[in-house]
Design a protein around this motif. Structure first.
Motif, PDB file in Angstrom:
ATOM      1  N   LYS A  58      80.212 -11.440  40.463  1.00 57.97           N
ATOM      2  CA  LYS A  58      79.827 -12.449  40.851  1.00 57.97           C
ATOM      3  C   LYS A  58      79.042 -13.106  42.353  1.00 57.97           C
ATOM      4  O   LYS A  58      79.340 -11.596  42.496  1.00 57.97           O
ATOM      5  N   GLU A  99      80.711 -19.564  35.338  1.00 56.98           N
ATOM      6  CA  GLU A  99      80.532 -18.388  34.546  1.00 56.98           C
ATOM      7  C   GLU A  99      81.098 -18.297  36.417  1.00 56.98           C
ATOM      8  O   GLU A  99      80.841 -17.002  36.021  1.00 56.98           O
ATOM      9  N   GLY A 100      81.775 -18.466  36.815  1.00 57.64           N
ATOM     10  CA  GLY A 100      82.460 -17.693  37.631  1.00 57.64           C
ATOM     11  C   GLY A 100      81.921 -18.060  39.750  1.00 57.64           C
ATOM     12  O   GLY A 100      81.788 -16.959  39.940  1.00 57.64           O
ATOM     13  N   HIS A 101      80.463 -17.941  39.090  1.00 51.96           N
ATOM     14  CA  HIS A 101      80.433 -17.911  40.844  1.00 51.96           C
ATOM     15  C   HIS A 101      80.025 -18.634  41.472  1.00 51.96           C
ATOM     16  O   HIS A 101      80.489 -20.083  41.762  1.00 51.96           O
TER      17      HIS A 101
END
Length: 291
Positions: free
Chosen positions: A133, A156-158
């Protein structure tokens, strides 16, 4: 209707005699009352409409929905809708963050100048491959131009970082009003492109922070974000040199600077492709910068 025919017959008789008999007048009044009553009953039965004028079946819909008792306000003034609380930016420090939130044997990977239609998707694929991440420091107009990429970054969780509107590395020599526009206009662009995701950080172009720019960013919920590891990928010195510089500078808890935008980032991508597995081999984990 039968009542209408009868009404017509006695009306003719009444008009012909012109009210000569009181009994006839009484008969007319009684017959009229009956006719009105029959007509009202007929309309109410055949139409099924409610007295309020609402569409037939409205009451049944309400009952079927089982509206809670407190939702109805039959008496007095209707209750006003509750006002949503104003959005308050989270409190963050105005000091520049150079380290990971976890500390220890971790690094925080950051990527500047995107999103880019070619290199950002490839970088995202690479990060997913290694379960990493990262924080993406976006140029406002780039985010506005490629909102789908911004949404993918978030999905995507960044994390997101504000990297100004124009990437003016001389911002530290410009008026405060100019700095404010560069920071806050970019924040709005990024938030809109992302669908409302939080922008956690502000990174001044070229590190051109000022006390005012740090104050402005922090007041709007963005921690000023620096770095410790700078492999110079923006200079395009070749992927091997970029990788060597990154490995030599890496230390526990460091924020690492790379680029996924701002032009041809093929060297940056190739260096990152070598650097990520090296970090894993050295026992490094990944974390976000202090926010």
């Amino acid at each position: 209707m039968t009542s209408t025919v009868k009404t017509g017959s006695w009306e003719q008789e009444l008009h012909s005699k012109r009210g000569s008999r009181p009994a006839v007048v009484a008969m007319a009044a009684a017959a009229g009352t009956v006719a009105v009553g029959l007509l009202t009953a007929f309309i109410g039965t055949s139409s099924g409409a409610v007295a309020s004028g609402r569409h037939p079946g409205w009451e049944e819909s309400v009952r079927a929905a089982r509206v809670p008792q407190q939702a109805a306000a039959p008496h007095g003034k209707p209750k006003a809708a509750p006002h949503s609380a104003p959005k308050v930016p989270p409190k963050v420090s105005r000091t520049i963050s150079h380290h990971t939130a976890k500390g220890g044997r971790t690094v925080a990977l950051t990527l500047d100048d995107g999103p880019h239609p070619e290199w950002t998707p490839k970088t995202l694929d690479l990060l997913r491959q290694y379960h990493v991440k990262a924080t993406f420091c976006l140029i406002g107009p780039n985010a506005q131009r490629y909102p789908d990429l911004v949404k993918r970054i978030v999905a995507e969780g960044h994390r997101l970082c504000d990297h100004s509107v124009d990437h003016d590395t001389g911002m530290d020599h410009k008026p405060v009003a100019y700095q404010k526009r560069q920071i806050l206009d970019a924040q709005k662009m990024i938030e809109k492109a992302s669908g409302g995701a939080r922008v956690h950080y502000y990174r001044a172009p070229g590190g051109a922070f000022t006390p005012d720019s740090r104050r402005i960013a922090a007041a709007h919920g963005m921690r000023p974000l620096g770095w410790i590891v700078d492999p110079g990928d923006w200079q395009r010195s070749g992927s091997e040199e970029i990788t060597r510089q990154a490995e030599e500078q890496t230390k526990d808890g460091a924020v690492v600077l790379f680029h996924d935008g701002g032009g041809d980032r093929s060297e940056s991508y190739e260096a990152l492709r070598q650097y990520l597995p090296w970090l894993k081999e050295q026992g490094y984990g990944f974390a976000f910068p202090k926010a």
